[in-house]
Enzyme design. Structure first.
Site, PDB file in Angstrom:
ATOM      1  N   CYS A  82       0.792  -1.168  -0.110  1.00 52.21           N
ATOM      2  CA  CYS A  82      -0.179   0.091   0.040  1.00 52.21           C
ATOM      3  C   CYS A  82       0.818   1.339   0.121  1.00 52.21           C
ATOM      4  O   CYS A  82       1.652   1.563  -1.008  1.00 52.21           O
ATOM      5  CB  CYS A  82      -1.037   0.072   1.245  1.00 52.21           C
ATOM      6  N   HIS A 181      -3.222  -5.162   1.602  1.00 52.11           N
ATOM      7  CA  HIS A 181      -2.466  -5.488   3.073  1.00 52.11           C
ATOM      8  C   HIS A 181      -2.467  -6.866   3.368  1.00 52.11           C
ATOM      9  O   HIS A 181      -3.546  -7.347   4.336  1.00 52.11           O
ATOM     10  CB  HIS A 181      -3.288  -4.714   4.202  1.00 52.11           C
ATOM     11  N   GLU A 183      -0.926  -8.337   5.746  1.00 51.19           N
ATOM     12  CA  GLU A 183      -0.503  -8.508   6.924  1.00 51.19           C
ATOM     13  C   GLU A 183      -1.870  -8.434   8.129  1.00 51.19           C
ATOM     14  O   GLU A 183      -1.628  -8.910   9.171  1.00 51.19           O
ATOM     15  CB  GLU A 183       0.403  -7.415   7.457  1.00 51.19           C
TER      16      GLU A 183
HETATM   17  N1  GLN Z   1      -3.566   6.387   0.855  1.00 52.02           N
HETATM   18  C1  GLN Z   1      -2.302   5.983   1.553  1.00 52.02           C
HETATM   19  C2  GLN Z   1      -1.131   7.012   0.815  1.00 52.02           C
HETATM   20  O1  GLN Z   1      -1.259   7.618  -0.142  1.00 52.02           O
HETATM   21  C3  GLN Z   1      -1.931   4.653   1.455  1.00 52.02           C
HETATM   22  C4  GLN Z   1      -2.887   3.950   2.269  1.00 52.02           C
HETATM   23  C5  GLN Z   1      -2.498   2.688   3.155  1.00 52.02           C
HETATM   24  O2  GLN Z   1      -1.243   2.501   3.085  1.00 52.02           O
HETATM   25  N2  GLN Z   1      -3.110   1.815   3.745  1.00 52.02           N
HETATM   26  O3  GLN Z   1      -0.042   6.853   1.494  1.00 52.02           O
END
Ligand code: GLN
Length: 202
Positions: A82, A181, A183
């Protein structure tokens, strides 16, 4: 190389503990990385989810952005989930002007790409090499991969709905990244794959 590699988790911000648990569950040792000296100790690095602009600012403030870039260039295996995927991306659409990334993954990602109504969702994915059992993936204000350069392997795309075909997991050599994610669900196959990449590299 020992059978149990030491995997660092970049511990500036985000869901650090959950990655440590998943890595331990698949037989790796873990260490939190906040300094250049700590970075130098590890066989691979996980960059967790969180908020990529905050993570970028902290990495700059703590003089870690250049060591991270150097480690990436030198071929340290890295897995980004992410916000971590955003940190590894060579190009970020919609980045704040001051946002910096580590780079090393030749993709373009778009932050917060799924729009308000689907800020967070869960979906079953087919992931290349994982066999028939679907991977339950949790997306939280996730980035998507808009384009990949040659040399980047697409491991998974969304299957259904308006966003079908969207790339959500990629690998480029020793670099792995997911929009979601792993995890958070107890399915450790992504962490297993990363630990295997680290083992083979060392
Ligand atoms: N929207 C977040 C960003 O731009 C990422 C979201 C996340 O890691 N769950 O960093």
């Amino acid at each position: 190389m020992t059978a149990s590699p030491l995997i660092g988790v970049l511990a500036l911000q985000g869901d650090i503990k959950e990655h440590e648990l998943a890595l331990t569950a698949v037989g790796a040792r873990t260490a939190r990385v906040r300094t250049e000296a700590e970075l130098a100790q590890v066989d691979g690095l996980v960059i967790p989810g969180g908020e990529s602009t905050t993570m970028s600012n902290l990495a700059i403030r703590m003089n870690l952005i250049d060591p991270l870039r150097a480690a990436s260039k030198a071929g340290l295996p890295m897995y980004g989930s992410c916000a971590g995927m955003i940190m590894l991306a060579a190009h970020v659409t919609d980045a704040r002007p001051d946002q910096q990334t580590i780079g090393g993954l030749d993709v373009t990602v778009r932050r917060n790409a799924f729009g308000r109504q689907v800020d967070s969702f869960e979906i079953d994915l087919d992931i290349s090499g994982f066999g028939p059992e679907p991977f339950r993936a949790v997306f939280i204000r996730a980035p998507l991969v808009e384009s990949v350069d040659s040399g980047v392997e697409v491991l998974s795309t969304l299957q259904r709905g308006g966003a079908a075909g969207t790339i959500v997991a990629v690998r480029q050599g020793v670099r792995l990244a997911t929009s979601f994610h792993p995890e958070l669900t107890g399915d450790t196959r992504i962490h297993e794959l990363f630990v295997e990449i680290v083992r083979q590299h060392s």
